[in-house]
Every structure is written in structure tokens, then in C-alpha cells.
Motif scaffolding. Structure first.
Motif, PDB file in Angstrom:
ATOM      1  N   CYS A 179       0.857  -1.193   0.000  1.00 17.52           N
ATOM      2  CA  CYS A 179       0.000   0.000   0.000  1.00 17.52           C
ATOM      3  C   CYS A 179       0.885   1.232   0.000  1.00 17.52           C
ATOM      4  CB  CYS A 179      -0.959  -0.001   1.195  1.00 17.52           C
ATOM      5  SG  CYS A 179      -0.165   0.211   2.800  1.00 17.52           S
ATOM      6  N   ILE A 180       0.295   2.334  -0.360  1.00 17.05           N
ATOM      7  CA  ILE A 180       1.049   3.585  -0.449  1.00 17.05           C
ATOM      8  C   ILE A 180       0.203   4.744   0.041  1.00 17.05           C
ATOM      9  CG2 ILE A 180       0.375   4.083  -2.842  1.00 17.05           C
ATOM     10  CD1 ILE A 180       3.925   4.549  -1.559  1.00 17.05           C
ATOM     11  N   THR A 181       0.802   5.645   0.823  1.00 21.07           N
ATOM     12  CA  THR A 181       0.149   6.869   1.286  1.00 21.07           C
ATOM     13  C   THR A 181       1.043   8.054   0.933  1.00 21.07           C
ATOM     14  OG1 THR A 181       1.207   6.879   3.462  1.00 21.07           O
ATOM     15  CG2 THR A 181      -0.852   5.605   3.230  1.00 21.07           C
ATOM     16  N   ASP A 182       0.528   9.264   1.122  1.00 21.92           N
ATOM     17  CA  ASP A 182       1.360  10.437   0.852  1.00 21.92           C
ATOM     18  C   ASP A 182       2.574  10.466   1.763  1.00 21.92           C
ATOM     19  OD1 ASP A 182      -0.104  10.926   3.132  1.00 21.92           O
ATOM     20  OD2 ASP A 182      -0.661  12.962   2.592  1.00 21.92           O
ATOM     21  N   GLY A 183       2.423   9.955   2.988  1.00 24.39           N
ATOM     22  CA  GLY A 183       3.566   9.898   3.904  1.00 24.39           C
ATOM     23  C   GLY A 183       4.656   8.966   3.407  1.00 24.39           C
ATOM     24  N   ASP A 184       4.274   7.829   2.828  1.00 22.28           N
ATOM     25  CA  ASP A 184       5.256   6.901   2.262  1.00 22.28           C
ATOM     26  C   ASP A 184       6.035   7.576   1.133  1.00 22.28           C
ATOM     27  OD1 ASP A 184       4.502   4.690   3.885  1.00 22.28           O
ATOM     28  OD2 ASP A 184       2.808   4.274   2.553  1.00 22.28           O
ATOM     29  N   ILE A 185       5.323   8.291   0.281  1.00 22.51           N
ATOM     30  CA  ILE A 185       5.980   8.957  -0.844  1.00 22.51           C
ATOM     31  C   ILE A 185       6.880  10.082  -0.354  1.00 22.51           C
ATOM     32  CG2 ILE A 185       5.561  10.416  -2.862  1.00 22.51           C
ATOM     33  CD1 ILE A 185       3.192   8.628  -3.532  1.00 22.51           C
ATOM     34  N   ARG A 186       6.409  10.837   0.643  1.00 21.86           N
ATOM     35  CA  ARG A 186       7.236  11.916   1.180  1.00 21.86           C
ATOM     36  C   ARG A 186       8.546  11.368   1.753  1.00 21.86           C
ATOM     37  NH1 ARG A 186       3.659  14.059   3.976  1.00 21.86           N
ATOM     38  NH2 ARG A 186       4.039  13.108   5.998  1.00 21.86           N
ATOM     39  N   ARG A 187       8.475  10.263   2.498  1.00 18.42           N
ATOM     40  CA  ARG A 187       9.692   9.669   3.056  1.00 18.42           C
ATOM     41  C   ARG A 187      10.616   9.163   1.945  1.00 18.42           C
ATOM     42  NH1 ARG A 187       5.843   8.466   7.069  1.00 18.42           N
ATOM     43  NH2 ARG A 187       5.103   6.610   5.966  1.00 18.42           N
ATOM     44  N   PHE A 188      10.034   8.626   0.875  1.00 18.20           N
ATOM     45  CA  PHE A 188      10.821   8.144  -0.258  1.00 18.20           C
ATOM     46  C   PHE A 188      11.571   9.304  -0.911  1.00 18.20           C
ATOM     47  CE2 PHE A 188      10.991   7.312  -4.896  1.00 18.20           C
ATOM     48  CZ  PHE A 188      11.791   6.178  -4.890  1.00 18.20           C
ATOM     49  N   ASN A 202       9.334   0.550  -4.631  1.00 19.77           N
ATOM     50  CA  ASN A 202      10.478   1.121  -3.916  1.00 19.77           C
ATOM     51  C   ASN A 202      10.039   2.089  -2.821  1.00 19.77           C
ATOM     52  OD1 ASN A 202      13.032   0.187  -5.399  1.00 19.77           O
ATOM     53  ND2 ASN A 202      11.734   0.864  -7.073  1.00 19.77           N
ATOM     54  N   ALA A 203       8.837   2.635  -2.963  1.00 18.98           N
ATOM     55  CA  ALA A 203       8.338   3.601  -1.984  1.00 18.98           C
ATOM     56  C   ALA A 203       7.248   3.013  -1.093  1.00 18.98           C
ATOM     57  CB  ALA A 203       7.791   4.841  -2.702  1.00 18.98           C
ATOM     58  N   ALA A 204       6.683   1.883  -1.495  1.00 20.28           N
ATOM     59  CA  ALA A 204       5.494   1.339  -0.842  1.00 20.28           C
ATOM     60  C   ALA A 204       5.794   0.640   0.481  1.00 20.28           C
ATOM     61  CB  ALA A 204       4.799   0.363  -1.786  1.00 20.28           C
ATOM     62  N   ASN A 205       4.755   0.531   1.275  1.00 24.33           N
ATOM     63  CA  ASN A 205       4.769  -0.366   2.433  1.00 24.33           C
ATOM     64  C   ASN A 205       4.479  -1.762   1.900  1.00 24.33           C
ATOM     65  OD1 ASN A 205       4.262  -1.889   4.705  1.00 24.33           O
ATOM     66  ND2 ASN A 205       2.469  -0.717   5.360  1.00 24.33           N
ATOM     67  N   GLN A 206       5.462  -2.630   1.922  1.00 26.51           N
ATOM     68  CA  GLN A 206       5.320  -3.949   1.322  1.00 26.51           C
ATOM     69  C   GLN A 206       4.742  -4.983   2.291  1.00 26.51           C
ATOM     70  OE1 GLN A 206       8.588  -5.312  -1.122  1.00 26.51           O
ATOM     71  NE2 GLN A 206       9.288  -3.212  -1.519  1.00 26.51           N
ATOM     72  N   HIS A 207       4.370  -4.516   3.472  1.00 24.39           N
ATOM     73  CA  HIS A 207       3.760  -5.415   4.455  1.00 24.39           C
ATOM     74  C   HIS A 207       2.484  -4.770   5.014  1.00 24.39           C
ATOM     75  CE1 HIS A 207       7.378  -7.904   4.321  1.00 24.39           C
ATOM     76  NE2 HIS A 207       8.076  -6.784   4.429  1.00 24.39           N
ATOM     77  N   PRO A 208       1.497  -4.532   4.158  1.00 25.18           N
ATOM     78  CA  PRO A 208       0.282  -3.849   4.616  1.00 25.18           C
ATOM     79  C   PRO A 208      -0.567  -4.739   5.515  1.00 25.18           C
ATOM     80  CG  PRO A 208      -0.038  -4.673   2.394  1.00 25.18           C
ATOM     81  CD  PRO A 208       1.404  -4.943   2.734  1.00 25.18           C
TER      82      PRO A 208
END
Length: 345
Positions: free
Chosen positions: A41-50, A63-69
Motif C-alpha cells: 500500500c502507499i500513502t502520501d507519507g510513504d511517498i514523502r519519506r521516499f 520502492n516507496a510502498a509499504n510492502q507489508h500492509p
């Protein structure tokens, strides 16, 4: 609201996923492979950290996603499921394919309290907005039924900010008269810039008046941003200034070539894309920053920021998506801002 609105392919790039996330009303997307199996899954916070890790926006979304949702199997789902502060829980079948999405009822949480000073830079002539600014100063240009400056103030009132400062120069009497007639729920202090000092030089007039962290906004920008998160990040990193930056993606509509020293083509790219961060004109600032500004000197804030970088001071960026930034500085962009505000009425 369809399930497909919140599911994207694991083959997308980060920048394409950002575009889809901007369209989402819930701030989260789920990533599936070609067999519709949940991968992340992906959120704006995940992308910002990436982005802050120096990630390349053209790279694959995984590469930016949470791979363990977090997820719930269909056989285990109950209507009183504990969301544990999650925005959404996907329900999957035995193959781990999403069959439904269940959103938390806590999506309308009140904004965190900031209660810090807000400074609005409102001294410019707004020459890019002629002929409008031949009649009205830029801070008083209307966006629907309110001035641009009132829209900026409204954004911060949601965070319990009620201490506003406005640096004025061009047509300052008219600006003061307008705000003097308003029935305000906040305190507004005007700071007179007697001669043009630039976006940095005008700030020197605030020396000794800002005892703690404050936010500076140009008078022609609106940013859709969680300001509490931005300020928290700024303090966590101990920055002297944090620049709120928007991701910009540009597609060159031609095939481009690169040549070697002999004039021979060694690379051909069809309609290449370039992504980069741009300053939005919104900053989170420590009082120490004001001491870096020379007195009675025309200087832009970008030059002061570079001085901080050259002296080894901590200068940070807080990224937002390109669709979160509305800049009134040009006619075309002002039309976009008006249309965006129309959707909020």
C-alpha cells in the motif's frame, strides 16, 4: 466510490502513483500484481519519506510502498474490526486478492493545534498579474468571494493559529483599509516595508518579534498540506528553515538524443520525463534565520537560504504533490486556483 479507484498496478512508477493518489479521496492506495494479489500500500507519507531519502520518482512504486500492509481475510472479517489507527483495511480472499475495502469512520479528525505565528509576505507589486494589479494590490485579488490573503488565513485558522503578521509595501494603505473593515477572529499586525527589500530583506523587520518557530507564506500561494506534520518534521530535524516543496513532473514531447565527443548518438529517449522539487513559497522558520539577513539590504529568501547551507546549518524540505500547490502568480495558474476553490463550496 469503486474498489478500482483505490487499487493500482505494481508496475506503475512512483510519479504515476502520486497522480492517482491525488485523485483519491481517502489518501491511500493498494498495490496489486498482475494476478490481483495484494503486494503493498502507499500513502502520501510513504511517498514523502521516499523523496526525502533521495528516491527517484521514475522508479517502480514498490520502492516507496509499504510492502507489508495490514489486511484481513474474508473469513475472519467482522463489522466491529479494530482499525488500530489505520485509514483502511483491505479484506482479501484465500489467494490474497482484495474483495473489499473498509475505511475507518475517523476520517474527519480535527486538525492538530499549532498556535504559532503566521507571516504573510504581501509587499510586492504583482506585475505578472497585470492588468488586475493595476487596480488592486495582489493581496486583495479575489478568488471567488474572498481575497487570496483571506484564503491563506483561513487555512491556518483551522490549526488554531490566530497571530498573523503581514509585511506590506505597495498599496499598503489600501490593504490596511480593507482588513481594518473586516470583522476578524484573529490578530493581524502590519509591518511596513519602506522600500523594496526583496522576499528575504523584508523579513529583517521581524527581528526580535518572533520568539519561536513561525510560518512564512507568500501572498499568492495556497498549499493543501498537513501543516502540523510539516512543523513536526521541521522540529524533529532541528532545521533552521524548512522549505515546503512541490514535486513537478515534466514530459518533453519529443524524442531526445545525447551525443558523445565525436558527435555520434549514444542514447535516444522518446518523450523523456523529468521530476524535481520546486519551492512553493511556504516556509517554516526559526528566529535564528532572521539573524542571517543583512540589515537594510535588498535580498531574496533563496539567497539567505543558500547562506545557511554554505554555513552548514540544517535546511530541510517537506515535499507535497504538484496538485497540492496552487500559485496565483500567473494568470493561467490563478484560473486553476479559482476552479479548485469552486469545488470546495
Amino acid at each position: 466510490m469503486n474498489l478500482s479507484d483505490f487499487v493500482i498496478s505494481d508496475t506503475l512508477s512512483v510519479i504515476k502513483a502520486m497522480e492517482q493518489l491525488d485523485k483519491s479521496s481517502k489518501g491511500v492506495l493498494f498495490i496489486c500484481n498482475g494476478s490481483d494479489i495484494l503486494e503493498g500500500c502507499i500513502t502520501d507519507g510513504d511517498i514523502r519519506r521516499f523523496i526525502l531519502r533521495g528516491g527517484d520518482l521514475t522508479h517502480n512504486i514498490m520502492n516507496a510502498a509499504n510492502q507489508h500492509p495490514k489486511f484481513c481475510y474474508e473469513a475472519e472479517y467482522t463489522s466491529d474490526i479494530d482499525f488500530q489507527h489505520l485509514k483502511c483495511i483491505p479484506v482479501v480472499n484465500e489467494k490474497k486478492q482484495i474483495v473489499s475495502l473498509h475505511f475507518s469512520n475517523e476520517t474527519l479528525r480535527p486538525h492538530a493545534q499549532l498556535n504559532i505565528p503566521i507571516v504573510i509576505m504581501a509587499g510586492g507589486k504583482g506585475t505578472r498579474l497585470k492588468p488586475f494589479t493595476d487596480v488592486l494590490p495582489k493581496p486583495l485579488i479575489p478568488i471567488r468571494d474572498r481575497t487570496i490573503t483571506e484564503h491563506i488565513i483561513d487555512q491556518f485558522l483551522q490549526y488554531d493559529c490566530d497571530d498573523f503578521w503581514m509585511i506590506v509595501n505597495h498599496s499598503k494603505a489600501l490593504i490596511k483599509a480593507y482588513f481594518g473593515e473586516l470583522d476578524k477572529s484573529y490578530h493581524l499586525t502590519f509591518v511596513d516595508e519602506e522600500k523594496p527589500l526583496g522576499t528575504g530583506g523584508g523579513l529583517v523587520l521581524l527581528k526580535g518579534k518572533m520568539p519561536s518557530t513561525f510560518i512564512l507564506s507568500n501572498c499568492d500561494v495556497l498549499i493543501e498540506c498537513d501543516y502540523a506534520k510539516a512543523v513536526a518534521y521541521h522540529k524533529e530535524k532541528h532545521n533552521i528553515i524548512t522549505v515546503v516543496c512541490a514535486v513537478k513532473n515534466i514530459v518533453i514531447p519529443y524524442g531526445t538524443v545525447r551525443l558523445d565527443n565525436d558527435g555520434k548518438i549514444f542514447e535516444f529517449s522518446e518523450k523523456p520525463e523529468f521530476s524535481f522539487l520546486t519551492s512553493t513559497g511556504l516556509y517554516i522558520i526559526e528566529p535564528e534565520f532572521l539573524s542571517m539577513i543583512p540589515e537594510d539590504t535588498l535580498i531574496h529568501i533563496t539567497d539567505v537560504i543558500q547562506m545557511c547551507i554554505d554555513q552548514g546549518k540544517s535546511v530541510g524540505a517537506f515535499p507535497v504533490s504538484q496538485n497540492a500547490w496552487y500559485d496565483m502568480g500567473q494568470m493561467e495558474e490563478m484560473e486553476k486556483m479559482i476552479k479548485w476553490k469552486a469545488t470546495q463550496y
